[in-house]
Design a protein around this motif. Structure first.
Motif, PDB file in Angstrom:
ATOM      1  N   UNK A 194       0.847  -1.202   0.000  1.00  0.00           N
ATOM      2  CA  UNK A 194       0.000   0.000   0.000  1.00  0.00           C
ATOM      3  C   UNK A 194       0.878   1.246   0.000  1.00  0.00           C
ATOM      4  N   UNK A 195       0.615   2.090  -0.977  1.00  0.00           N
ATOM      5  CA  UNK A 195       1.388   3.325  -1.117  1.00  0.00           C
ATOM      6  C   UNK A 195       0.454   4.515  -0.887  1.00  0.00           C
ATOM      7  N   UNK A 196       0.951   5.475  -0.120  1.00  0.00           N
ATOM      8  CA  UNK A 196       0.150   6.676   0.113  1.00  0.00           C
ATOM      9  C   UNK A 196       0.844   7.877  -0.502  1.00  0.00           C
ATOM     10  N   UNK A 197       0.035   8.741  -1.112  1.00  0.00           N
ATOM     11  CA  UNK A 197       0.559   9.996  -1.649  1.00  0.00           C
ATOM     12  C   UNK A 197       0.319  11.067  -0.594  1.00  0.00           C
TER      13      UNK A 197
ATOM     14  N   UNK B  42      -2.113  12.756   4.138  1.00  0.00           N
ATOM     15  CA  UNK B  42      -2.339  11.716   3.125  1.00  0.00           C
ATOM     16  C   UNK B  42      -3.411  12.207   2.159  1.00  0.00           C
ATOM     17  N   UNK B  43      -3.066  12.236   0.861  1.00  0.00           N
ATOM     18  CA  UNK B  43      -3.994  12.749  -0.155  1.00  0.00           C
ATOM     19  C   UNK B  43      -4.713  11.588  -0.839  1.00  0.00           C
TER      20      UNK B  43
ATOM     21  N   UNK C 234      -4.084  17.982  -7.343  1.00  0.00           N
ATOM     22  CA  UNK C 234      -3.937  19.422  -7.452  1.00  0.00           C
ATOM     23  C   UNK C 234      -2.478  19.785  -7.732  1.00  0.00           C
ATOM     24  N   UNK C 235      -2.289  20.716  -8.669  1.00  0.00           N
ATOM     25  CA  UNK C 235      -0.943  21.099  -9.091  1.00  0.00           C
ATOM     26  C   UNK C 235      -0.133  21.695  -7.929  1.00  0.00           C
TER      27      UNK C 235
ATOM     28  N   UNK D 223       4.974  13.726  -1.821  1.00  0.00           N
ATOM     29  CA  UNK D 223       5.932  12.630  -1.618  1.00  0.00           C
ATOM     30  C   UNK D 223       5.105  11.354  -1.452  1.00  0.00           C
ATOM     31  N   UNK D 224       5.756  10.213  -1.487  1.00  0.00           N
ATOM     32  CA  UNK D 224       5.020   8.957  -1.276  1.00  0.00           C
ATOM     33  C   UNK D 224       5.606   8.222  -0.077  1.00  0.00           C
TER      34      UNK D 224
END
Lengths: 189, 295
Positions: B191-194, B200-201, B220-221, B226-227
């Motif tokens: 599981x990867x989180x941005x 956490x997005x 969103x720009x 980071x991950x």
């Protein structure tokens, strides 16, 4: 003559072994002391770098080319140490290291040497004690000790299982096992 | 005699024809053409958009095989054949971008970009983003089979969406440093989180089925991304890359032991005890000798 020589040989071997033991003891003490001093120097640099951090959103703080993910504070043990973002044996000699996980994903594991100035007194913690982690953003994460256990040096899976939010570990005096402190987020915080 | 020869000729010809129809051959020198048409919803031609082509697999008489650039990509060719959809094409495109794989490119003129003299196989088509439009990547099979017929000239049209200048896509790929899973400890998925800062997005599950990669879309720009990976038992994660080239999360096998985090104290005690023992023995031996002398 042979009998007398035998006695002298035994005495000589005995003295050499005692000298080796003393030398080893002094080496450990000096290493421990140096580790404490070095960690304290890094901590000062870490604090300075955190205050002067230009990129407020960077997930790490860089000190002398090394990346730190935050610092750990155990008030009860008078421990305040920066935490390297990645571990290796050279880094472990100067400060604790993130073994796996992160505070953001609630599964961080921090390893440190059992120097007195590092995690040498980890076994003195009791359930309910508080541990604080300040991340690279300067955000404080407060945890409560929920379990203190000893794992074998080969218990790699066990160390990472259990879904604990925050784990600290160090070697026992024997070096074969790991004193492991499991924490959860402090809900009273 | 003449009739017999005629019969032999007819039989031989029939056998050859049967063999050819039963085992379709793709001569190595056979080439194809892919043309890409770029038009908006009102059928207006879109020009000066760079179109890219990259060959993912080559075709020979035995089937599709990954090209050299994709041999160790983790992208499953059979997965592409079974589901050549937009998400597969996106994964392939992201892999190409993050690994800077060589591609063919051509700018659209009169609403079209044409690539000829192409080797047979599986190709992925993707385009630069226009100020107004975003062109979704897609997979093209060359030759294209339809109604039992093989077409060596393929005309295609990408799916067009309105550009969202305030949104970006962020690619993340997982790499394993574990001697090809020699210890058999690799999990089925991770599981990867941005994260935007410490928040956490978005989150994604990576597994072999998606080539251990994912593209976070509609991000969103404005943000500092980071991950982070949810801890994986027996592995430690190292992070590299950025939002432009994609993030790489490399999991290194921790080995069979936890880090050695202790000073060795116990040998000191053993050595000291042994030393004391030898000294005692020495004193005893010297004492015995003295006594013997006195007598």
């Amino acid at each position: 003559m042979l009998k007398r020589n035998k006695g002298v040989v035994f005495l000589s071997i005995g003295c050499i072994l005692i000298l080796i033991a003393c030398g080893w003891y002094v080496y450990n003490i000096v290493e421990d002391k140096n580790a404490g001093q070095y960690a304290s120097e890094i901590l000062n640099e870490f604090d300075e770098a955190q205050n002067e951090k230009t990129d407020k959103n960077a997930p790490i703080i860089t000190v002398d080319g090394d990346a730190f993910c935050g610092k750990v504070i155990i008030e009860k043990l008078s421990v305040e140490l920066p935490v390297y973002d990645e571990w290796n044996y050279t880094r472990l000699k100067s400060a604790p290291c993130r073994y796996t996980g992160s505070v953001n994903t609630n599964d961080i594991i921090i390893a440190a040497h059992n120097y007195k100035s590092h995690f040498g007194s980890l076994n003195k913690l009791i359930i309910g004690d508080k541990v604080e982690f300040i991340d690279a953003y300067g955000k404080s994460h407060l945890y409560e000790v929920c379990e203190i256990t000893t794992l074998d040096g080969t218990a790699v899976s066990d160390m990472q299982s259990g879904g604990w939010a925050f784990t600290l570990f160090t070697c026992t005096k024997g070096g074969e096992q790991r004193v492991t402190v499991r924490c959860e987020r402090d809900k009273t915080y | 005699m003449r009739t017999t020869l005629k019969r032999i000729f007819i039989i031989t010809l029939t056998v050859i024809l049967l063999c050819c129809s039963a085992f379709p051959c793709f001569a190595a020198e056979e080439k194809g053409i892919i043309s890409v048409t770029l038009e908006d919803k009102s059928k207006n031609k879109i020009n000066d958009v760079t179109v890219y082509l990259c060959q993912v697999a080559e075709l020979n008489n035995n089937g599709y095989y990954p090209t050299t650039a994709f041999e160790s990509s983790g992208i499953s060719i059979s997965g592409l054949i079974n589901s050549p959809d937009e998400s597969s094409a996106k994964s392939v495109t992201d892999y190409i971008k993050s690994n800077q794989i060589e591609v063919l490119s051509s700018a659209s003129k009169n609403g079209k970009a044409t690539f000829s003299d192409l080797a047979l196989g599986i190709w992925v088509v993707f385009c630069d983003q226009d100020s107004k439009y975003t062109f979704n990547p897609y997979i093209v099979f060359l030759p294209y089979e339809s109604g039992g017929k093989l077409y060596y000239e393929v005309s295609s049209v990408p799916k067009i969406e309105d550009s969202k200048p305030n949104e970006i896509s962020i690619y993340v790929v997982k790499k394993w440093d574990d001697k090809n899973n020699a210890a058999k400890k690799r999990p089925d998925s991770v599981n990867i989180e941005l994260l935007n800062g410490s928040e956490v997005v978005l989150a994604a599950k990576l597994s072999e089925s998606n080539g251990w990669s994912h593209t976070f879309t509609g991000v969103s720009k404005d943000g500092n991304y980071s991950v982070r990976e949810k801890a994986v038992a027996n592995y430690k994660a190292n992070y590299s890359g950025d939002i432009t080239n994609g993030f790489v999360v490399t999991n290194t096998y921790n080995g069979e032991k936890l880090p050695q985090t202790g000073q060795y104290w116990w040998p000191i005690i053993l050595i000291a005890i042994a030393g004391a023992g030898f000294i005692a023995l020495g004193v005893y031996e010297v004492g015995v000798k003295k006594n013997a002398k006195k007598k």
